[in-house]
Design a protein around this motif. Structure first.
Motif, PDB file in Angstrom:
ATOM      1  N   ARG A  14       0.815  -1.217   0.000  1.00  0.00           N
ATOM      2  CA  ARG A  14       0.000   0.000   0.000  1.00  0.00           C
ATOM      3  C   ARG A  14       0.850   1.269   0.000  1.00  0.00           C
ATOM      4  N   ARG A  15       2.171   1.113   0.125  1.00  0.00           N
ATOM      5  CA  ARG A  15       3.050   2.264   0.314  1.00  0.00           C
ATOM      6  C   ARG A  15       2.923   3.283  -0.819  1.00  0.00           C
ATOM      7  N   ASP A  16       3.072   2.861  -2.082  1.00  0.00           N
ATOM      8  CA  ASP A  16       3.015   3.802  -3.206  1.00  0.00           C
ATOM      9  C   ASP A  16       1.655   4.485  -3.292  1.00  0.00           C
ATOM     10  N   ALA A  17       0.600   3.706  -3.060  1.00  0.00           N
ATOM     11  CA  ALA A  17      -0.745   4.300  -3.088  1.00  0.00           C
ATOM     12  C   ALA A  17      -0.904   5.318  -1.961  1.00  0.00           C
ATOM     13  N   GLY A  18      -0.283   5.030  -0.816  1.00  0.00           N
ATOM     14  CA  GLY A  18      -0.348   5.964   0.305  1.00  0.00           C
ATOM     15  C   GLY A  18       0.302   7.290  -0.013  1.00  0.00           C
ATOM     16  N   PHE A  19       1.467   7.239  -0.668  1.00  0.00           N
ATOM     17  CA  PHE A  19       2.138   8.473  -1.055  1.00  0.00           C
ATOM     18  C   PHE A  19       1.345   9.217  -2.122  1.00  0.00           C
ATOM     19  N   THR A  20       0.651   8.477  -2.983  1.00  0.00           N
ATOM     20  CA  THR A  20      -0.176   9.122  -4.008  1.00  0.00           C
ATOM     21  C   THR A  20      -1.322   9.895  -3.343  1.00  0.00           C
ATOM     22  N   ILE A  21      -1.977   9.272  -2.359  1.00  0.00           N
ATOM     23  CA  ILE A  21      -3.048   9.958  -1.627  1.00  0.00           C
ATOM     24  C   ILE A  21      -2.485  11.186  -0.915  1.00  0.00           C
ATOM     25  N   PHE A  22      -1.329  11.014  -0.294  1.00  0.00           N
ATOM     26  CA  PHE A  22      -0.675  12.121   0.406  1.00  0.00           C
ATOM     27  C   PHE A  22      -0.395  13.281  -0.541  1.00  0.00           C
ATOM     28  N   TYR A  23       0.064  12.963  -1.768  1.00  0.00           N
ATOM     29  CA  TYR A  23       0.389  14.003  -2.741  1.00  0.00           C
ATOM     30  C   TYR A  23      -0.860  14.758  -3.182  1.00  0.00           C
ATOM     31  N   MET A  24      -2.011  14.092  -3.150  1.00  0.00           N
ATOM     32  CA  MET A  24      -3.255  14.786  -3.482  1.00  0.00           C
ATOM     33  C   MET A  24      -3.526  15.901  -2.475  1.00  0.00           C
ATOM     34  N   GLY A  25      -3.129  15.679  -1.223  1.00  0.00           N
ATOM     35  CA  GLY A  25      -3.304  16.715  -0.212  1.00  0.00           C
ATOM     36  C   GLY A  25      -2.513  17.962  -0.538  1.00  0.00           C
TER      37      GLY A  25
ATOM     38  N   PHE B  99      -4.314  21.150 -12.978  1.00  0.00           N
ATOM     39  CA  PHE B  99      -3.724  20.444 -14.117  1.00  0.00           C
ATOM     40  C   PHE B  99      -2.926  19.223 -13.657  1.00  0.00           C
ATOM     41  N   ILE B 100      -2.273  19.321 -12.490  1.00  0.00           N
ATOM     42  CA  ILE B 100      -1.533  18.174 -11.957  1.00  0.00           C
ATOM     43  C   ILE B 100      -2.479  16.997 -11.756  1.00  0.00           C
ATOM     44  N   LEU B 101      -3.612  17.267 -11.104  1.00  0.00           N
ATOM     45  CA  LEU B 101      -4.576  16.209 -10.832  1.00  0.00           C
ATOM     46  C   LEU B 101      -5.158  15.632 -12.125  1.00  0.00           C
ATOM     47  N   LEU B 102      -5.296  16.473 -13.157  1.00  0.00           N
ATOM     48  CA  LEU B 102      -5.857  16.008 -14.431  1.00  0.00           C
ATOM     49  C   LEU B 102      -4.844  15.246 -15.280  1.00  0.00           C
ATOM     50  N   PHE B 103      -3.600  15.758 -15.317  1.00  0.00           N
ATOM     51  CA  PHE B 103      -2.608  15.221 -16.242  1.00  0.00           C
ATOM     52  C   PHE B 103      -1.768  14.082 -15.665  1.00  0.00           C
ATOM     53  N   ALA B 104      -1.623  14.026 -14.342  1.00  0.00           N
ATOM     54  CA  ALA B 104      -0.749  13.009 -13.749  1.00  0.00           C
ATOM     55  C   ALA B 104      -1.163  11.581 -14.124  1.00  0.00           C
ATOM     56  N   PRO B 105      -2.451  11.235 -14.060  1.00  0.00           N
ATOM     57  CA  PRO B 105      -2.829   9.875 -14.458  1.00  0.00           C
ATOM     58  C   PRO B 105      -2.533   9.596 -15.929  1.00  0.00           C
ATOM     59  N   VAL B 106      -2.650  10.637 -16.765  1.00  0.00           N
ATOM     60  CA  VAL B 106      -2.394  10.458 -18.200  1.00  0.00           C
ATOM     61  C   VAL B 106      -0.922  10.165 -18.456  1.00  0.00           C
ATOM     62  N   VAL B 107      -0.052  10.936 -17.818  1.00  0.00           N
ATOM     63  CA  VAL B 107       1.383  10.730 -17.999  1.00  0.00           C
ATOM     64  C   VAL B 107       1.805   9.382 -17.435  1.00  0.00           C
ATOM     65  N   ALA B 108       1.264   9.016 -16.260  1.00  0.00           N
ATOM     66  CA  ALA B 108       1.589   7.718 -15.665  1.00  0.00           C
ATOM     67  C   ALA B 108       1.154   6.580 -16.592  1.00  0.00           C
ATOM     68  N   PHE B 109      -0.039   6.716 -17.175  1.00  0.00           N
ATOM     69  CA  PHE B 109      -0.531   5.700 -18.119  1.00  0.00           C
ATOM     70  C   PHE B 109       0.360   5.626 -19.351  1.00  0.00           C
ATOM     71  N   LEU B 110       0.845   6.789 -19.796  1.00  0.00           N
ATOM     72  CA  LEU B 110       1.716   6.827 -20.975  1.00  0.00           C
ATOM     73  C   LEU B 110       2.984   6.023 -20.742  1.00  0.00           C
ATOM     74  N   TRP B 111       3.629   6.218 -19.575  1.00  0.00           N
ATOM     75  CA  TRP B 111       4.873   5.477 -19.308  1.00  0.00           C
ATOM     76  C   TRP B 111       4.613   3.982 -19.187  1.00  0.00           C
ATOM     77  N   VAL B 112       3.491   3.622 -18.539  1.00  0.00           N
ATOM     78  CA  VAL B 112       3.170   2.200 -18.409  1.00  0.00           C
ATOM     79  C   VAL B 112       2.889   1.588 -19.775  1.00  0.00           C
ATOM     80  N   ARG B 113       2.151   2.313 -20.597  1.00  0.00           N
ATOM     81  CA  ARG B 113       1.787   1.803 -21.927  1.00  0.00           C
ATOM     82  C   ARG B 113       3.020   1.629 -22.809  1.00  0.00           C
ATOM     83  N   MET B 114       3.975   2.554 -22.700  1.00  0.00           N
ATOM     84  CA  MET B 114       5.177   2.473 -23.524  1.00  0.00           C
ATOM     85  C   MET B 114       6.134   1.393 -23.029  1.00  0.00           C
TER      86      MET B 114
END
Length: 493
Positions: A150-161, A341-356
């Motif tokens: 859960r560590r990475d997901a925890g930091f992701t939630i924290f970053y939303m704050g 924009f961070i909240l909108l674009f971050a999932p897109v960029v993360a998906f891009l790296w995973v997809r590539m």
């Protein structure tokens, strides 16, 4: 720092399936970022506003330099805060005392006492942030066992704050400061930090004991030596200030120049110490050398990116239409689009790296793309000048485009930079290498402190064009050098 069996927080699942301590730290960071960005967005406007309008009436170039130097000092001070937590206070007390100092700083700025209360407040915020900012992330890590998935997901939630707090702070403090009273805006920042402290104290029991004490406390023998050196250093500083004041050469500009110089010398010193250390093997030394061009790219990126706090705020106020459907809004609100924009674009960029997958660019080329984007954002401003109306103002859509392009560049560089820093760090210098990453942000703002006074003194197209050109040239060099950098990184790219 990892949680032990005695701490038990990693077994809790009360906050979206995460330890309850994450909720405490989420809201602490949210309110701290509320206060930080809420104050920062007003700073350039307050410094440059006429005294009759409630400001200090400073010349714009000097005010811009102060804002950049303040940003550099914030990131450099984190070095001291990390050491204090590790060797004196522990993470939990460091975060608490840091929050108290930050709140006191904003209270000082909320008092209409002229330059004295403002600079006292800035100093207190720098000291407080040095304790809170580098240590609160450590507390998040301490909530989880080393292999807790859960560590990475925890930091992701924290970053939303972080982003929620910055958006709310900019929106609320920005409106209060520009539309009502600057000191009321600074006061709102103080209230935000106070709320963060209250809930931190109430929820601190959920943080466990792993981060409650210093992990490498000073021994009795070390305490005498360290405190003696601190006292001697403070005495030298006081004597220097008194002597310079007596000689009539002490000035705000001298302080700015000192911060700029220190922001450059510190990373040079750190790289020198690390590279000369006998604790490094050949692979580690090669990785550190390969990291240097990435560090320089980060300096250039943040030299441009962090001008949002001064130059782009002035541009928004003077050159951009600030009405929507006939309703006027404060120029400071433009700053609030970055967290959105961070909240909108971050999932897109993360998906891009995973997809590539394995086909994604190397770290060097991701940094090069980030430089192209941040340079292009200033190029957009040059183009916007062509479409200005009869009053010399441009559509707000141009500035929104600037921030959108910069945000994508930030996502290409910031998380990637943190990742490659952790991978390139020699075993004996893990913390120091992470400190180096933050020093790149400090160096960018330290250099900017010497350049931002040019805004308004040279043609607008020349000002923004020179930064855009420099970023693109460095991006090309970095793109060409990427294979060599990858070779030197020896698997850490």
């Amino acid at each position: 720092m990892t949680a032990t069996e005695s701490t038990k927080p990693a077994q809790q699942r009360g906050f979206f399936g995460h330890p309850w301590g994450l909720a405490t730290l989420f809201f602490t960071e949210m309110w701290e970022r509320f206060s930080y960005y809420g104050m920062r967005v007003l700073l350039i406007f307050f410094l440059t506003a006429a005294v009759a309008e409630g400001g200090l009436g400073m010349e714009k170039g000097l005010a811009s330099s102060i804002v950049s130097a303040y940003g550099a000092a914030i990131y450099m001070s984190a070095l001291a805060g990390g050491w204090i937590a590790d060797r004196l206070l522990g993470g939990q007390r460091s975060v608490f005392y840091g929050g108290v100092l930050i709140m006191a700083g904003h209270i000082s700025m909320a008092v209409p006492g002229g330059a004295a209360t403002i600079f006292l407040g800035l100093g207190l915020v720098i000291l407080g942030t040095s304790l809170l900012k580098p240590n609160i992330s450590t507390l998040v890590g301490g909530l989880y066992a080393e292999h807790d998935n859960r560590r990475d997901a925890g930091f992701t939630i924290f970053y939303m704050g972080v982003n929620l707090g910055s958006f709310a702070g900019i929106t609320i403090s920005g409106w209060l400061g520009q539309q009502v009273n600057y000191h009321l805006g600074f006061g709102a920042a103080a209230v935000g930090m106070a709320l963060g402290l209250v809930q931190y104290v109430l929820g601190r029991r959920n943080l466990g004991s792993a981060t409650a004490k210093a992990i490498n406390p000073l021994t009795k023998d070390e305490r005498g030596k360290v405190f003696g050196r601190m006292a001697a250093g403070l005495a030298v500083l006081v004597v220097a200030v008194v002597a310079l004041s007596a000689a009539g050469v002490m000035s705000i500009q001298l302080v700015i120049d000192g911060i700029s110089l220190l922001s450059i010398l510190l990373p040079i010193g750190y790289f020198t110490v690390i590279l000369r250390s006998p604790l490094l093997d050949d692979d580690e030394r090669s990785r550190v050398k390969g990291y240097i061009p990435l560090f320089l790219a980060s300096v250039m990126f943040f030299l441009i990116f962090e001008q949002a706090a001064n130059v782009l705020n002035l541009y928004a106020s003077e050159r951009v239409q600030n009405t929507v459907f006939g309703m006027e809004f404060p120029a400071s609100w433009f700053q609030s689009v970055n967290p959105v924009f961070i909240l909108l674009f971050a999932p897109v960029v993360a998906f891009l790296w995973v997809r590539m997958g394995d086909r994604q660019p190397t770290t060097g080329r991701k940094f090069a793309l980030a430089l192209v984007l941040v340079g292009a954002s200033f190029g957009v401003i040059v183009l916007a000048g062509i479409s200005s109306d009869e009053l010399g103002k441009v559509s707000p859509l141009w500035l929104l485009l600037v921030y959108a392009v910069q945000t994508v560049g930030e996502l290409f560089l910031s998380p990637v930079g943190l990742s490659v820093t952790s991978k390139a760090a020699p075993k004996a210098f893990v913390s120091q290498m992470m400190a180096l990453w933050f020093l790149s942000i400090a160096a960018g703002q330290g250099i900017a402190a010497q350049l931002v006074p040019l805004y308004g003194k040279i043609p607008e197209a020349v000002y923004f064009g020179m930064f855009a050109g420099a970023a693109v040239v460095l991006a090309v060099l970095l793109w060409i050098s990427a294979p060599k950098i990858r070779e030197m990184m020896r698997g850490a790219d």
